[in-house]
Design a protein around this motif. Structure first.
Motif, PDB file in Angstrom:
ATOM      1  N   ALA A   1       0.828  -1.201   0.000  1.00 37.39           N
ATOM      2  CA  ALA A   1       0.000   0.000   0.000  1.00 37.39           C
ATOM      3  C   ALA A   1       0.863   1.252   0.000  1.00 37.39           C
ATOM      4  CB  ALA A   1      -0.899   0.011   1.221  1.00 37.39           C
ATOM      5  N   GLU A   2       0.315   2.298  -0.584  1.00 42.43           N
ATOM      6  CA  GLU A   2       0.922   3.624  -0.493  1.00 42.43           C
ATOM      7  C   GLU A   2       0.254   4.332   0.676  1.00 42.43           C
ATOM      8  OE1 GLU A   2       0.877   7.968  -2.656  1.00 42.43           O
ATOM      9  OE2 GLU A   2       0.249   6.218  -3.827  1.00 42.43           O
ATOM     10  N   ILE A   3       1.077   4.863   1.588  1.00 45.95           N
ATOM     11  CA  ILE A   3       0.566   5.606   2.737  1.00 45.95           C
ATOM     12  C   ILE A   3       0.802   7.080   2.463  1.00 45.95           C
ATOM     13  CG2 ILE A   3       0.690   5.949   5.240  1.00 45.95           C
ATOM     14  CD1 ILE A   3      -0.040   3.048   4.391  1.00 45.95           C
ATOM     15  N   ARG A   4      -0.260   7.884   2.586  1.00 44.56           N
ATOM     16  CA  ARG A   4      -0.129   9.320   2.335  1.00 44.56           C
ATOM     17  C   ARG A   4      -1.052  10.092   3.259  1.00 44.56           C
ATOM     18  NH1 ARG A   4      -4.641  11.074  -0.022  1.00 44.56           N
ATOM     19  NH2 ARG A   4      -5.859   9.662  -1.322  1.00 44.56           N
ATOM     20  N   ALA A   5      -0.756  11.386   3.420  1.00 44.27           N
ATOM     21  CA  ALA A   5      -1.611  12.248   4.236  1.00 44.27           C
ATOM     22  C   ALA A   5      -2.992  12.333   3.594  1.00 44.27           C
ATOM     23  CB  ALA A   5      -0.989  13.634   4.361  1.00 44.27           C
ATOM     24  N   ALA A   6      -4.015  12.291   4.419  1.00 48.99           N
ATOM     25  CA  ALA A   6      -5.385  12.408   3.924  1.00 48.99           C
ATOM     26  C   ALA A   6      -5.683  13.858   3.570  1.00 48.99           C
ATOM     27  CB  ALA A   6      -6.368  11.923   4.979  1.00 48.99           C
ATOM     28  N   ALA A   7      -6.542  14.031   2.580  1.00 49.42           N
ATOM     29  CA  ALA A   7      -6.996  15.352   2.149  1.00 49.42           C
ATOM     30  C   ALA A   7      -8.518  15.376   2.215  1.00 49.42           C
ATOM     31  CB  ALA A   7      -6.519  15.634   0.726  1.00 49.42           C
ATOM     32  N   GLY A   8      -9.096  16.565   2.109  1.00 50.46           N
ATOM     33  CA  GLY A   8     -10.546  16.717   2.181  1.00 50.46           C
ATOM     34  C   GLY A   8     -11.298  15.806   1.235  1.00 50.46           C
ATOM     35  N   GLU A   9     -10.745  15.622   0.036  1.00 51.39           N
ATOM     36  CA  GLU A   9     -11.441  14.784  -0.948  1.00 51.39           C
ATOM     37  C   GLU A   9     -11.415  13.298  -0.597  1.00 51.39           C
ATOM     38  OE1 GLU A   9      -7.342  15.879  -2.705  1.00 51.39           O
ATOM     39  OE2 GLU A   9      -8.993  16.965  -1.776  1.00 51.39           O
ATOM     40  N   ASP A  10     -10.692  12.918   0.461  1.00 52.33           N
ATOM     41  CA  ASP A  10     -10.667  11.523   0.920  1.00 52.33           C
ATOM     42  C   ASP A  10     -11.796  11.213   1.894  1.00 52.33           C
ATOM     43  OD1 ASP A  10      -8.277  10.693  -0.462  1.00 52.33           O
ATOM     44  OD2 ASP A  10      -7.126  11.851   1.016  1.00 52.33           O
ATOM     45  N   ALA A  11     -12.566  12.219   2.307  1.00 50.83           N
ATOM     46  CA  ALA A  11     -13.583  12.023   3.347  1.00 50.83           C
ATOM     47  C   ALA A  11     -14.551  10.890   3.006  1.00 50.83           C
ATOM     48  CB  ALA A  11     -14.341  13.319   3.602  1.00 50.83           C
TER      49      ALA A  11
ATOM     50  N   GLU B   1      -3.572   3.366   0.360  1.00 49.99           N
ATOM     51  CA  GLU B   1      -4.179   3.085  -0.941  1.00 49.99           C
ATOM     52  C   GLU B   1      -3.533   1.852  -1.566  1.00 49.99           C
ATOM     53  OE1 GLU B   1      -5.564   7.225  -3.005  1.00 49.99           O
ATOM     54  OE2 GLU B   1      -3.464   6.678  -3.219  1.00 49.99           O
ATOM     55  N   VAL B   2      -4.365   1.032  -2.169  1.00 53.78           N
ATOM     56  CA  VAL B   2      -3.901  -0.096  -2.960  1.00 53.78           C
ATOM     57  C   VAL B   2      -4.561   0.037  -4.316  1.00 53.78           C
ATOM     58  CG1 VAL B   2      -3.907  -2.603  -3.228  1.00 53.78           C
ATOM     59  CG2 VAL B   2      -3.550  -1.593  -0.960  1.00 53.78           C
ATOM     60  N   ASP B   3      -3.762   0.118  -5.350  1.00 57.41           N
ATOM     61  CA  ASP B   3      -4.273   0.283  -6.718  1.00 57.41           C
ATOM     62  C   ASP B   3      -5.226   1.479  -6.830  1.00 57.41           C
ATOM     63  OD1 ASP B   3      -2.811  -1.963  -7.556  1.00 57.41           O
ATOM     64  OD2 ASP B   3      -4.467  -3.313  -7.040  1.00 57.41           O
ATOM     65  N   GLY B   4      -4.892   2.552  -6.118  1.00 58.02           N
ATOM     66  CA  GLY B   4      -5.674   3.779  -6.190  1.00 58.02           C
ATOM     67  C   GLY B   4      -6.904   3.835  -5.316  1.00 58.02           C
ATOM     68  N   ASP B   5      -7.202   2.748  -4.600  1.00 56.90           N
ATOM     69  CA  ASP B   5      -8.373   2.713  -3.720  1.00 56.90           C
ATOM     70  C   ASP B   5      -7.947   2.804  -2.261  1.00 56.90           C
ATOM     71  OD1 ASP B   5     -10.234   2.352  -5.811  1.00 56.90           O
ATOM     72  OD2 ASP B   5      -9.833   0.189  -5.819  1.00 56.90           O
ATOM     73  N   VAL B   6      -8.642   3.626  -1.477  1.00 52.40           N
ATOM     74  CA  VAL B   6      -8.371   3.720  -0.046  1.00 52.40           C
ATOM     75  C   VAL B   6      -8.895   2.449   0.619  1.00 52.40           C
ATOM     76  CG1 VAL B   6      -8.893   4.979   2.082  1.00 52.40           C
ATOM     77  CG2 VAL B   6      -8.407   6.244  -0.030  1.00 52.40           C
ATOM     78  N   VAL B   7      -7.992   1.740   1.305  1.00 61.83           N
ATOM     79  CA  VAL B   7      -8.354   0.490   1.975  1.00 61.83           C
ATOM     80  C   VAL B   7      -8.212   0.583   3.490  1.00 61.83           C
ATOM     81  CG1 VAL B   7      -7.773  -0.924  -0.046  1.00 61.83           C
ATOM     82  CG2 VAL B   7      -6.037  -0.505   1.739  1.00 61.83           C
ATOM     83  N   GLY B   8      -7.667   1.713   3.973  1.00 65.19           N
ATOM     84  CA  GLY B   8      -7.499   1.877   5.404  1.00 65.19           C
ATOM     85  C   GLY B   8      -7.108   3.292   5.745  1.00 65.19           C
ATOM     86  N   PHE B   9      -7.186   3.609   7.025  1.00 62.28           N
ATOM     87  CA  PHE B   9      -6.786   4.936   7.484  1.00 62.28           C
ATOM     88  C   PHE B   9      -6.391   4.881   8.946  1.00 62.28           C
ATOM     89  CE2 PHE B   9     -11.234   4.788   8.644  1.00 62.28           C
ATOM     90  CZ  PHE B   9     -11.286   5.449   9.863  1.00 62.28           C
ATOM     91  N   VAL B  10      -5.686   5.909   9.373  1.00 65.25           N
ATOM     92  CA  VAL B  10      -5.302   6.076  10.771  1.00 65.25           C
ATOM     93  C   VAL B  10      -5.411   7.558  11.097  1.00 65.25           C
ATOM     94  CG1 VAL B  10      -2.813   6.384  10.326  1.00 65.25           C
ATOM     95  CG2 VAL B  10      -3.571   5.475  12.522  1.00 65.25           C
ATOM     96  N   GLY B  11      -5.769   7.863  12.336  1.00 68.97           N
ATOM     97  CA  GLY B  11      -5.843   9.256  12.763  1.00 68.97           C
ATOM     98  C   GLY B  11      -5.439   9.386  14.215  1.00 68.97           C
TER      99      GLY B  11
END
Length: 173
Positions: free
Chosen positions: A2-12, A62-72
């Motif tokens: 997975a690619e781990i990146r900072a979340a943005a508003g459009e990820d809500a 993200e895996v293959d461009g889809d969000v599959v998890g998050f952490v906060g």
């Protein structure tokens, strides 16, 4: 991986989807079924849009461009011993679990919080949640417990604590 990146508003919306779906799979048999069935992605999306404007660190996997998890996480909301930060949420879709993605998310959060000057962290977890082993394997220990109302019933939650964020980010475990 997975690619781990900072979340943005459009990820809500994607975060809300993961949040609702993971609650339904993770807490089935623990939290009342009616409560799980009532969870609404649109309502969660609105909440996440607001959360993403606050002083919290949120990362998505993200895996293959889809969000599959998050952490906060961010500053601790309720004092627990000498801990100064809190992991508010970490959730993965069922199909993304047990692939190292949760570990990568936890490490990314720890590095970010440490860079902001935090030293330690706790996470409140439903005691009957099978993820307790994840926290223990990452170096956390049980440090507190309390009851919390979820879906109209009182459930026991335990706090897992990491006394040194650097141990998580360094991958010592």
């Amino acid at each position: 991986m997975a690619e781990i990146r900072a979340a943005a508003g459009e990820d809500a919306g994607a975060i809300a989807h993961v949040h609702v779906e993971s609650w339904r799979t993770t807490y089935a048999g623990i939290v009342p079924e009616a409560y799980l069935a009532s969870l609404n992605v649109a309502e969660r999306e609105a909440s996440w849009r607001e959360w993403l404007t606050l002083d919290v660190d949120v990362f998505v996997a993200e895996v293959d461009g889809d969000v599959v998890g998050f952490v906060g996480g961010g500053a601790i909301r309720e004092p627990v011993e000498e801990f100064d930060a809190e992991l508010f949420a970490i959730y993965l879709l069922r199909e993304a679990q047990r692939r190292g993605i949760g570990t990568a998310l936890l490490r990314r959060l720890a590095v970010s919080l440490k860079a902001r000057g935090f030293r330690s962290m706790v996470a409140w977890v439903l005691e009957d949640n099978s993820s307790g082993g994840f926290y223990s394997r990452s170096g956390a220990v049980r440090v507190a417990s309390k009851e919390m109302e979820v879906g109209g019933v009182m459930l026991l939650v335990v706090a897992y604590g990491w006394v040194d964020l650097g141990m998580i980010g360094a991958g010592v475990w």
